[in-house]
Design a protein around this motif. Structure first.
Motif, short mmCIF file in Angstrom:
data_model
loop_
_atom_site.label_atom_id
_atom_site.label_comp_id
_atom_site.label_asym_id
_atom_site.label_seq_id
_atom_site.Cartn_x
_atom_site.Cartn_y
_atom_site.Cartn_z
N GLU A 160 0.83 -1.20 0.00
CA GLU A 160 0.00 0.00 0.00
C GLU A 160 0.87 1.26 0.00
O GLU A 160 0.55 2.25 -0.68
N ILE A 161 1.97 1.23 0.74
CA ILE A 161 2.88 2.38 0.76
C ILE A 161 3.50 2.59 -0.62
O ILE A 161 3.62 3.73 -1.10
N ARG A 162 3.84 1.50 -1.32
CA ARG A 162 4.38 1.62 -2.68
C ARG A 162 3.35 2.28 -3.61
O ARG A 162 3.69 3.11 -4.45
N GLU A 163 2.08 1.88 -3.47
CA GLU A 163 1.01 2.48 -4.28
C GLU A 163 0.87 3.97 -3.99
O GLU A 163 0.71 4.78 -4.91
N ILE A 164 0.94 4.35 -2.72
CA ILE A 164 0.85 5.77 -2.35
C ILE A 164 2.04 6.52 -2.93
O ILE A 164 1.89 7.62 -3.47
N ASP A 165 3.25 5.93 -2.82
CA ASP A 165 4.44 6.58 -3.38
C ASP A 165 4.29 6.80 -4.88
O ASP A 165 4.66 7.85 -5.41
N LEU A 166 3.72 5.82 -5.58
CA LEU A 166 3.48 5.95 -7.01
C LEU A 166 2.51 7.10 -7.27
O LEU A 166 2.73 7.94 -8.15
N LYS A 167 1.41 7.15 -6.53
CA LYS A 167 0.43 8.23 -6.72
C LYS A 167 1.04 9.59 -6.43
O LYS A 167 0.76 10.56 -7.13
N LEU A 168 1.89 9.67 -5.41
CA LEU A 168 2.53 10.94 -5.09
C LEU A 168 3.43 11.40 -6.24
O LEU A 168 3.47 12.59 -6.59
N ARG A 169 4.18 10.45 -6.84
CA ARG A 169 5.02 10.80 -7.99
C ARG A 169 4.17 11.24 -9.18
O ARG A 169 4.50 12.18 -9.89
N GLN A 170 3.04 10.54 -9.39
CA GLN A 170 2.16 10.89 -10.49
C GLN A 170 1.55 12.28 -10.29
O GLN A 170 1.37 13.04 -11.25
N LEU A 171 1.24 12.61 -9.07
CA LEU A 171 0.63 13.92 -8.79
C LEU A 171 1.60 15.08 -9.02
O LEU A 171 1.18 16.24 -9.10
N GLU A 172 2.89 14.78 -9.14
CA GLU A 172 3.87 15.83 -9.44
C GLU A 172 3.71 16.34 -10.87
O GLU A 172 4.08 17.47 -11.18
N HIS A 173 3.14 15.53 -11.75
CA HIS A 173 2.94 15.92 -13.15
C HIS A 173 1.69 16.79 -13.26
O HIS A 173 0.65 16.47 -12.70
N PRO A 174 1.78 17.87 -14.03
CA PRO A 174 0.67 18.82 -14.09
C PRO A 174 -0.60 18.27 -14.74
O PRO A 174 -1.69 18.76 -14.46
N PHE A 175 -0.49 17.23 -15.55
CA PHE A 175 -1.68 16.76 -16.26
C PHE A 175 -2.28 15.49 -15.65
O PHE A 175 -3.17 14.88 -16.20
N TYR A 176 -1.78 15.09 -14.49
CA TYR A 176 -2.32 13.88 -13.85
C TYR A 176 -3.69 14.19 -13.27
O TYR A 176 -3.90 15.19 -12.60
N ARG A 177 -4.65 13.29 -13.52
CA ARG A 177 -6.00 13.49 -13.02
C ARG A 177 -6.26 12.52 -11.87
O ARG A 177 -5.83 11.37 -11.91
N VAL A 178 -6.99 12.95 -10.87
CA VAL A 178 -7.32 12.12 -9.72
C VAL A 178 -8.65 11.43 -9.98
O VAL A 178 -9.63 12.07 -10.37
N SER A 179 -8.68 10.11 -9.74
CA SER A 179 -9.93 9.37 -9.88
C SER A 179 -10.06 8.40 -8.72
O SER A 179 -9.08 8.03 -8.09
N ILE A 180 -11.29 8.00 -8.46
CA ILE A 180 -11.56 7.05 -7.38
C ILE A 180 -12.33 5.89 -7.99
O ILE A 180 -13.43 6.08 -8.54
N GLU A 181 -11.74 4.68 -7.92
CA GLU A 181 -12.39 3.47 -8.44
C GLU A 181 -12.94 3.70 -9.85
O GLU A 181 -14.13 3.49 -10.10
N LYS A 229 0.15 11.69 2.08
CA LYS A 229 1.32 11.67 2.96
C LYS A 229 0.92 11.34 4.40
O LYS A 229 1.64 10.61 5.10
N GLU A 230 -0.22 11.84 4.83
CA GLU A 230 -0.70 11.53 6.19
C GLU A 230 -1.02 10.04 6.31
O GLU A 230 -0.64 9.39 7.28
N ILE A 231 -1.70 9.49 5.32
CA ILE A 231 -2.03 8.06 5.33
C ILE A 231 -0.75 7.23 5.30
O ILE A 231 -0.60 6.25 6.04
N ARG A 232 0.21 7.65 4.46
CA ARG A 232 1.49 6.94 4.38
C ARG A 232 2.18 6.95 5.75
O ARG A 232 2.72 5.94 6.20
N GLY A 233 2.17 8.09 6.42
CA GLY A 233 2.79 8.20 7.75
C GLY A 233 2.15 7.25 8.75
O GLY A 233 2.84 6.61 9.56
N GLU A 234 0.82 7.12 8.71
CA GLU A 234 0.12 6.19 9.60
C GLU A 234 0.53 4.74 9.31
O GLU A 234 0.70 3.93 10.22
N MET A 235 0.68 4.43 8.03
CA MET A 235 1.09 3.07 7.67
C MET A 235 2.52 2.78 8.13
O MET A 235 2.81 1.67 8.59
N VAL A 236 3.40 3.76 8.02
CA VAL A 236 4.79 3.59 8.49
C VAL A 236 4.79 3.37 10.00
O VAL A 236 5.51 2.50 10.51
#
Length: 154
Positions: free
Chosen positions: A95-116, A135-142
């Motif tokens: 799950e932390i790896r998935e969050i890290d991937l999403k955080l990297r993707q969010l750095e790009h200006p054209f990345y869109r957020v979707s849920i399911e 980042k808060e969720i990632r911190g709780e998982m750590v």
């Protein structure tokens, strides 16, 4: 978990009266349960200890003792219990790896957020809120991993 020290000693006069010549010695210290497998070690004359191994406390004739250990001083410990910590830790790491991937993707200006697979258009101004929440969720998982005994390398 704690090491328990077991020693042998000569029987007292009272014990000789009670047990007669049934036993040559008595165990002093806390003993494992009958048929319990435990970790065992004992001291050598050099002051070092024998490598730890598993042995079973059992009835031997009219007495009790370890199946494969015959020493005047023995240290034993309960076997550690496994409660699925490894599976839980691996799940959290994924799950932390998935969050890290999403955080990297969010750095790009054209990345869109979707849920399911449901897309909701959010303005750029909300992107930082998503980053902060992830980042808060990632911190709780750590923290949860740390409680399981897993720590991140520096």
């Amino acid at each position: 978990m704690k090491w328990h020290k077991l020693t042998t000693r000569k029987m007292t006069e009272d014990e000789v009266e009670i047990y007669g010549d049934k036993y040559d010695f008595m165990w002093d210290g806390r003993t494992p349960n009958i048929n319990e497998e435990v970790l065992v070690t004992y001291p050598l004359s050099s002051g070092k200890f024998v490598d730890t191994y598993i042995d079973t406390w059992e009835e031997i004739g009219d007495g009790v003792g370890f199946e494969n250990t015959d020493n005047d001083v023995i240290y034993w410990m309960e076997l550690p219990k496994y409660n699925g910590e490894l599976e839980k830790a691996n799940g959290l790491l994924n799950e932390i790896r998935e969050i890290d991937l999403k955080l990297r993707q969010l750095e790009h200006p054209f990345y869109r957020v979707s849920i399911e697979d449901y897309f909701i258009p959010f303005n750029e101004k909300y992107k930082q809120k998503f980053v902060d929440i992830l980042k808060e969720i990632r911190g709780e998982m750590v923290e949860e991993l740390n409680k399981l005994g897993v720590v991140e390398d520096d």
